[in-house]
Design a protein around this motif. Structure first.
Motif, PDB file in Angstrom:
ATOM      1  N   VAL A  59       0.810  -1.221   0.000  1.00 36.12           N
ATOM      2  CA  VAL A  59       0.000   0.000   0.000  1.00 36.12           C
ATOM      3  C   VAL A  59       0.843   1.272   0.000  1.00 36.12           C
ATOM      4  N   ASP A  60       1.965   1.269   0.710  1.00 33.16           N
ATOM      5  CA  ASP A  60       2.806   2.467   0.753  1.00 33.16           C
ATOM      6  C   ASP A  60       3.225   2.917  -0.642  1.00 33.16           C
ATOM      7  N   SER A  61       3.395   1.969  -1.551  1.00 29.10           N
ATOM      8  CA  SER A  61       3.755   2.338  -2.925  1.00 29.10           C
ATOM      9  C   SER A  61       2.656   3.166  -3.574  1.00 29.10           C
ATOM     10  N   SER A  62       1.405   2.778  -3.368  1.00 28.78           N
ATOM     11  CA  SER A  62       0.298   3.534  -3.948  1.00 28.78           C
ATOM     12  C   SER A  62       0.206   4.928  -3.335  1.00 28.78           C
ATOM     13  N   VAL A  63       0.381   5.008  -2.030  1.00 24.91           N
ATOM     14  CA  VAL A  63       0.340   6.321  -1.377  1.00 24.91           C
ATOM     15  C   VAL A  63       1.470   7.203  -1.907  1.00 24.91           C
ATOM     16  N   ALA A  64       2.662   6.614  -2.096  1.00 21.75           N
ATOM     17  CA  ALA A  64       3.805   7.398  -2.571  1.00 21.75           C
ATOM     18  C   ALA A  64       3.678   7.762  -4.041  1.00 21.75           C
ATOM     19  N   GLN A 114      -0.014  13.255  -7.294  1.00 17.76           N
ATOM     20  CA  GLN A 114      -0.624  14.362  -6.553  1.00 17.76           C
ATOM     21  C   GLN A 114      -2.130  14.175  -6.357  1.00 17.76           C
ATOM     22  N   LEU A 115      -2.538  12.926  -6.120  1.00 17.00           N
ATOM     23  CA  LEU A 115      -3.943  12.637  -5.830  1.00 17.00           C
ATOM     24  C   LEU A 115      -4.262  12.772  -4.347  1.00 17.00           C
ATOM     25  N   GLY A 116      -3.223  12.905  -3.521  1.00 13.82           N
ATOM     26  CA  GLY A 116      -3.421  13.066  -2.089  1.00 13.82           C
ATOM     27  C   GLY A 116      -3.277  11.766  -1.323  1.00 13.82           C
ATOM     28  N   PHE A 117      -2.680  11.852  -0.138  1.00 18.09           N
ATOM     29  CA  PHE A 117      -2.462  10.665   0.679  1.00 18.09           C
ATOM     30  C   PHE A 117      -3.777  10.045   1.140  1.00 18.09           C
ATOM     31  N   LYS A 118      -4.684  10.863   1.673  1.00 23.59           N
ATOM     32  CA  LYS A 118      -5.883  10.342   2.316  1.00 23.59           C
ATOM     33  C   LYS A 118      -6.787   9.560   1.365  1.00 23.59           C
ATOM     34  N   PRO A 119      -7.089  10.076   0.158  1.00 21.21           N
ATOM     35  CA  PRO A 119      -7.956   9.299  -0.727  1.00 21.21           C
ATOM     36  C   PRO A 119      -7.345   7.980  -1.156  1.00 21.21           C
ATOM     37  N   ILE A 120      -6.029   7.969  -1.413  1.00 21.23           N
ATOM     38  CA  ILE A 120      -5.370   6.732  -1.832  1.00 21.23           C
ATOM     39  C   ILE A 120      -5.310   5.735  -0.681  1.00 21.23           C
ATOM     40  N   LEU A 121      -5.033   6.225   0.497  1.00 21.57           N
ATOM     41  CA  LEU A 121      -5.003   5.337   1.662  1.00 21.57           C
ATOM     42  C   LEU A 121      -6.384   4.751   1.933  1.00 21.57           C
ATOM     43  N   LYS A 122      -7.417   5.574   1.831  1.00 14.82           N
ATOM     44  CA  LYS A 122      -8.785   5.095   2.061  1.00 14.82           C
ATOM     45  C   LYS A 122      -9.173   4.039   1.036  1.00 14.82           C
ATOM     46  N   PHE A 177       8.527  13.933 -10.922  1.00 21.06           N
ATOM     47  CA  PHE A 177       7.597  12.913 -10.449  1.00 21.06           C
ATOM     48  C   PHE A 177       8.263  12.025  -9.404  1.00 21.06           C
ATOM     49  N   HIS A 178       9.451  11.548  -9.706  1.00 21.20           N
ATOM     50  CA  HIS A 178      10.158  10.650  -8.782  1.00 21.20           C
ATOM     51  C   HIS A 178      10.589  11.373  -7.512  1.00 21.20           C
ATOM     52  N   GLN A 179      10.875  12.650  -7.599  1.00 21.66           N
ATOM     53  CA  GLN A 179      11.192  13.406  -6.393  1.00 21.66           C
ATOM     54  C   GLN A 179       9.969  13.534  -5.490  1.00 21.66           C
ATOM     55  N   ARG A 180       8.796  13.718  -6.084  1.00 23.81           N
ATOM     56  CA  ARG A 180       7.569  13.752  -5.282  1.00 23.81           C
ATOM     57  C   ARG A 180       7.308  12.400  -4.625  1.00 23.81           C
ATOM     58  N   VAL A 181       7.600  11.322  -5.357  1.00 27.60           N
ATOM     59  CA  VAL A 181       7.460   9.977  -4.785  1.00 27.60           C
ATOM     60  C   VAL A 181       8.374   9.823  -3.570  1.00 27.60           C
ATOM     61  N   ASN A 182       9.623  10.239  -3.710  1.00 30.67           N
ATOM     62  CA  ASN A 182      10.573  10.137  -2.599  1.00 30.67           C
ATOM     63  C   ASN A 182      10.122  10.955  -1.396  1.00 30.67           C
ATOM     64  N   ASN A 183       9.644  12.157  -1.655  1.00 23.93           N
ATOM     65  CA  ASN A 183       9.159  13.002  -0.554  1.00 23.93           C
ATOM     66  C   ASN A 183       7.995  12.332   0.166  1.00 23.93           C
ATOM     67  N   ALA A 184       7.131  11.685  -0.605  1.00 25.11           N
ATOM     68  CA  ALA A 184       5.992  10.986   0.001  1.00 25.11           C
ATOM     69  C   ALA A 184       6.468   9.825   0.870  1.00 25.11           C
ATOM     70  N   ASP A 208       9.310   9.588   2.387  1.00 24.18           N
ATOM     71  CA  ASP A 208       9.925  10.160   3.589  1.00 24.18           C
ATOM     72  C   ASP A 208       8.866  10.556   4.610  1.00 24.18           C
ATOM     73  N   GLN A 209       7.760  11.140   4.134  1.00 24.95           N
ATOM     74  CA  GLN A 209       6.677  11.511   5.032  1.00 24.95           C
ATOM     75  C   GLN A 209       6.029  10.284   5.663  1.00 24.95           C
ATOM     76  N   LEU A 210       5.848   9.239   4.860  1.00 20.86           N
ATOM     77  CA  LEU A 210       5.269   7.998   5.389  1.00 20.86           C
ATOM     78  C   LEU A 210       6.169   7.381   6.456  1.00 20.86           C
ATOM     79  N   ALA A 211       7.467   7.369   6.189  1.00 18.21           N
ATOM     80  CA  ALA A 211       8.417   6.786   7.147  1.00 18.21           C
ATOM     81  C   ALA A 211       8.409   7.559   8.468  1.00 18.21           C
ATOM     82  N   LYS A 212       8.310   8.869   8.367  1.00 11.89           N
ATOM     83  CA  LYS A 212       8.282   9.699   9.576  1.00 11.89           C
ATOM     84  C   LYS A 212       7.008   9.488  10.368  1.00 11.89           C
ATOM     85  N   ALA A 213       5.881   9.369   9.660  1.00 13.00           N
ATOM     86  CA  ALA A 213       4.585   9.231  10.326  1.00 13.00           C
ATOM     87  C   ALA A 213       4.335   7.821  10.852  1.00 13.00           C
ATOM     88  N   ASN A 214       5.080   6.826  10.339  1.00  9.59           N
ATOM     89  CA  ASN A 214       4.869   5.418  10.726  1.00  9.59           C
ATOM     90  C   ASN A 214       6.186   4.778  11.153  1.00  9.59           C
TER      91      ASN A 214
END
Length: 216
Positions: free
Chosen positions: A99-104, A111-119, A165-172, A174-180
């Motif tokens: 799932v983390d891959s889809s969120v990232a 840029q579809l947003g974390f919350k909708p993809i996670l849901k 695009f890949h930089q946005r993926v990496n940033n995502a 990093d945010q996931l790793a920090k939050a989890n």
């Protein structure tokens, strides 16, 4: 669930697939059956067919939400047919992406947003989460250079996306790793593969809940 579920995550070119293959040959559970090695999108036959559609370089017209829905559909099939049955029998599951891959990628990269993809993916998986996620962290430019140097003739539709695009993926990621941080453990993938594999082995063997040991 009796078995343990471990996912391997990272941006394109991070080397997680190579590391997973090598680690599988070097470790074994202290009891029970051999681990199930699988991947996403894919694993199950139907999910592998969806994978072909998603990653086909000719499908450049694919809408971002269509892509996200296809990933979730493949994941649902994979969870039902492969992951859950294996866990119920006590097998450890080592999965190349989850799932983390889809969120990232779709949440961050598209840029579809974390919350909708996670849901969406919580619905698809019934809320099934890995016990441990190993995140192979590498600068986007380094990962793309690896792809260009080692698998230029096998680049899929996502590999061909621009650096931004890949930089946005990496940033995502990093945010996931920090939050989890309790679930996601970071490995420095910007080093030679022997050191990466050694770091992964150390992580797996030092986790008492996973009960792995190195092959003799």
């Amino acid at each position: 669930m009796k078995g343990k579920f471990i996912s391997f995550e990272g941006s394109d070119g991070a080397g997680k697939t190579t590391a997973l293959s090598r680690v599988f040959k070097l470790i074994r559970p202290t009891s029970g059956m051999a681990p199930l090695i699988t991947r996403e999108p894919g694993g199950d036959r139907i999910a592998e067919e969806i994978r072909h559609v998603i990653l086909d370089p000719d499908n450049t017209a694919m809408d971002a939400k269509t892509e996200a829905l296809l990933y979730a559909a493949a994941r649902r099939q994979h969870v039902v047919q492969d992951i859950v049955p294996a866990l119920k029998t006590g097998r450890t599951v080592l999965c190349d992406r989850y799932v983390d891959s889809s969120v990232a990628y779709q949440g961050g990269g598209r840029q579809l947003g974390f919350k909708p993809i996670l849901k969406l993916n919580q619905y698809a998986t019934g809320g099934l989460e890995p016990d441990l996620t190993i995140y192979f962290k590498i600068p986007a430019k380094v990962g793309l250079d690896r792809i260009q140097n080692h698998r230029q003739n096998k680049m899929d539709r996502l590999d061909q996306e621009k650096l931004g695009f890949h930089q946005r993926v990496n940033n995502a990621y990093d945010q996931l790793a920090k939050a989890n941080s309790n679930r996601i453990k970071v490995i420095n993938a910007d080093q030679d593969v022997e050191h990466v594999v050694a770091d992964v082995l150390r992580l797996l063997k030092n986790d008492a809940h996973l009960k792995f040991k190195e092959n003799a």
